[in-house]
Design a protein around this motif. Structure first.
Motif, short mmCIF file in Angstrom:
data_model
loop_
_atom_site.label_atom_id
_atom_site.label_comp_id
_atom_site.label_asym_id
_atom_site.label_seq_id
_atom_site.Cartn_x
_atom_site.Cartn_y
_atom_site.Cartn_z
N LEU A 6 0.79 -1.17 -0.14
CA LEU A 6 0.00 -0.08 0.05
C LEU A 6 0.90 1.38 0.02
O LEU A 6 0.47 2.28 -0.15
N ASN A 7 2.17 0.99 0.43
CA ASN A 7 3.04 2.08 0.27
C ASN A 7 4.63 1.50 -0.09
O ASN A 7 4.83 0.76 0.82
N THR A 8 5.47 1.72 -0.97
CA THR A 8 6.63 1.08 -1.17
C THR A 8 7.84 2.42 -0.58
O THR A 8 8.87 1.96 -0.83
N ASP A 9 7.27 3.37 -0.17
CA ASP A 9 8.29 4.51 0.12
C ASP A 9 9.07 3.57 1.42
O ASP A 9 8.35 3.24 2.50
N PRO A 10 10.51 3.49 1.36
CA PRO A 10 11.05 2.80 2.34
C PRO A 10 11.09 3.47 3.61
O PRO A 10 11.14 2.77 4.72
N GLU A 11 10.52 4.59 3.86
CA GLU A 11 10.38 5.30 5.20
C GLU A 11 9.25 4.90 5.79
O GLU A 11 8.80 5.17 7.08
N ARG A 12 8.24 4.50 5.05
CA ARG A 12 7.01 3.97 5.87
C ARG A 12 6.33 3.01 4.73
O ARG A 12 5.13 3.19 4.18
N THR A 13 6.97 1.91 4.60
CA THR A 13 6.32 0.61 3.86
C THR A 13 5.33 0.10 4.44
O THR A 13 5.38 -0.32 5.91
N VAL A 14 4.18 -0.10 3.75
CA VAL A 14 3.01 -0.82 4.34
C VAL A 14 2.82 -2.10 3.38
O VAL A 14 2.36 -1.91 2.30
N ARG A 15 2.72 -3.05 3.85
CA ARG A 15 2.80 -4.42 3.19
C ARG A 15 1.61 -5.24 3.60
O ARG A 15 1.33 -5.38 4.94
N VAL A 16 0.99 -5.80 2.52
CA VAL A 16 -0.33 -6.78 2.82
C VAL A 16 0.50 -8.10 2.32
O VAL A 16 0.61 -8.38 1.16
N ARG A 17 0.16 -8.98 3.30
CA ARG A 17 0.78 -10.44 2.91
C ARG A 17 -0.05 -11.56 3.20
O ARG A 17 -0.81 -11.63 4.03
N LYS B 219 0.40 -15.43 3.37
CA LYS B 219 1.36 -16.42 3.67
C LYS B 219 0.66 -17.62 3.92
O LYS B 219 0.15 -18.03 4.92
N GLY B 220 0.58 -18.75 2.90
CA GLY B 220 -0.44 -19.65 2.88
C GLY B 220 -2.00 -19.04 3.02
O GLY B 220 -2.21 -18.36 2.10
N ASP B 221 -2.34 -19.71 4.37
CA ASP B 221 -3.80 -18.86 4.28
C ASP B 221 -3.86 -17.66 5.38
O ASP B 221 -4.99 -17.31 5.80
N LYS B 222 -2.80 -17.36 5.84
CA LYS B 222 -2.60 -16.37 6.91
C LYS B 222 -2.26 -15.25 6.51
O LYS B 222 -1.39 -14.99 5.73
N GLY B 223 -3.20 -13.96 6.82
CA GLY B 223 -2.89 -12.62 6.38
C GLY B 223 -2.09 -11.91 7.29
O GLY B 223 -2.39 -12.14 8.48
N THR B 224 -1.17 -11.06 6.82
CA THR B 224 -0.82 -9.90 7.78
C THR B 224 -0.81 -8.40 7.07
O THR B 224 -0.70 -8.31 5.88
N LEU B 225 -0.91 -7.42 7.93
CA LEU B 225 -0.62 -6.31 7.66
C LEU B 225 0.58 -5.71 8.35
O LEU B 225 0.71 -5.86 9.49
N THR B 226 1.69 -4.98 7.76
CA THR B 226 2.76 -4.82 8.29
C THR B 226 3.38 -3.55 7.94
O THR B 226 3.34 -3.06 6.56
N VAL B 227 3.88 -2.50 8.84
CA VAL B 227 4.33 -1.26 8.61
C VAL B 227 5.76 -1.28 8.96
O VAL B 227 6.15 -1.79 9.94
N LYS B 228 6.61 -0.88 8.08
CA LYS B 228 8.11 -0.83 8.34
C LYS B 228 8.69 0.70 8.14
O LYS B 228 8.13 1.26 7.20
N GLY B 229 9.43 0.94 9.04
CA GLY B 229 10.17 2.40 8.91
C GLY B 229 11.61 2.13 8.10
O GLY B 229 11.72 1.20 7.61
N ILE B 230 12.22 3.22 7.89
CA ILE B 230 13.34 3.39 7.29
C ILE B 230 14.51 2.42 8.10
O ILE B 230 14.48 2.41 9.46
N SER B 231 15.55 1.82 7.63
CA SER B 231 16.44 1.12 8.33
C SER B 231 17.48 2.25 9.04
O SER B 231 17.58 3.25 8.70
N SER B 232 18.19 1.68 10.17
CA SER B 232 19.33 2.44 10.83
C SER B 232 20.38 2.67 9.48
O SER B 232 20.37 1.81 8.66
N ASN B 233 21.33 3.28 9.92
CA ASN B 233 22.36 3.85 9.02
C ASN B 233 23.06 2.40 8.49
O ASN B 233 23.60 2.32 7.51
N ASN B 234 23.13 1.56 9.46
CA ASN B 234 24.29 0.22 9.00
C ASN B 234 23.00 -0.77 8.19
O ASN B 234 23.57 -1.90 7.93
N GLY B 235 21.98 -0.33 8.32
CA GLY B 235 20.94 -1.29 7.49
C GLY B 235 20.23 -2.38 8.07
O GLY B 235 19.58 -3.38 7.79
N LEU B 236 20.87 -2.67 9.51
CA LEU B 236 20.48 -3.84 10.51
C LEU B 236 19.08 -3.76 11.02
O LEU B 236 18.56 -4.84 11.06
#
Lengths: 156, 156
Positions: free
Chosen positions: B30-41, B43-60
């Motif tokens: 629902l958003n591919t901006d790495p600062e506020r990714t919104v993912r609909v997934r 996985k088999g029959d299980k749904g999830t909605l996930t929001v991710k922020g930007i990575s830390s500087n080292n990417g970890l």
């Protein structure tokens, strides 16, 4: 999951004397694209996450998906939102058989007051109070997502 | 709500013989901006909605917020996603004390296999299997959100 509502500008503050409930709303957007709006809202202490699709051609119907989230989660997600978090007070006003939700915006949208009424079907009749002005149903500029990016006070 | 993981390319399919579990994943954004990714997934029959922020500087490290949703809701929300829904099969592989999640992409990302391992803290040691190639932790091109917009097969 389809929401039908009509939206109007408000031309006087008389509605405030008729309101039985007021609540503060803070909301931001994880996406302001009208085709896939993602809204994070704190309404009082209650958090919600809401996804909306694009409106139908007449602007009346819109896909809406909503889940409650905790206040803590809402606060964390608000940090991730695009710039332009919206602050407003919502007044609920009973008018005949319907409840109008009247939002008085502050901050960069101050001066703007919008009333919405939710309907069971697109042709449903409803009573229009005196303080109701021009209908703006379907006008993208009055979507909160757009007010977040292009606030009322910045309009020419 | 902070996720720490390292990500690697995969250089052989030997991992498949070592995998005890495979599951189909369909996901859109629902958003591919790495600062506020919104993912609909799904996985088999299980749904999830996930929001991710930007990575830390080292990417970890990356802020992550996730909720289960019903299969029906996931299917409805996938309809609203940006173009470029991702299809992949996830293989889980036990390696020492850790579980590697190895994603074999299909469709416009076919040819790409990525392994991820989740860590308790940024300095945590882990065993590296023979099929592990170059590390791509923090490389935006390998974010699924970016693979959705700029699929592997379109890379020069």
């Amino acid at each position: 999951m389809i929401e039908i509502e009509r939206k109007f500008l408000v031309i006087s503050e008389v509605f405030k004397t008729q309101s039985h409930r007021q609540i503060r709303i803070i909301q931001g957007f994880l996406n302001t694209d009208p085709e896939r709006t993602v809204r994070v809202r704190l309404k009082g202490d209650k958090g919600t996450l809401t996804v909306k699709g694009i409106s139908s051609n007449n602007g009346l119907s819109r896909f809406e998906w909503e889940r409650e989230i905790s206040k803590t989660d809402a606060e964390a997600l608000l940090q991730l939102c695009e710039k332009g978090v919206i602050h407003k007070v919502r007044y609920e006003v009973d008018v005949g058989q319907h409840v109008f939700e009247v939002d008085e915006f502050s901050g960069s949208n101050s001066g703007l007051i919008i009333a919405e009424v939710e309907l069971g079907h697109e042709d449903e009749a409803f009573e229009k109070p005196d303080w109701l002005g021009k209908e703006v149903t379907g006008d993208l500029r009055y979507y909160n997502s757009q007010l977040s990016k292009y606030p009322f006070k910045s309009w020419a």
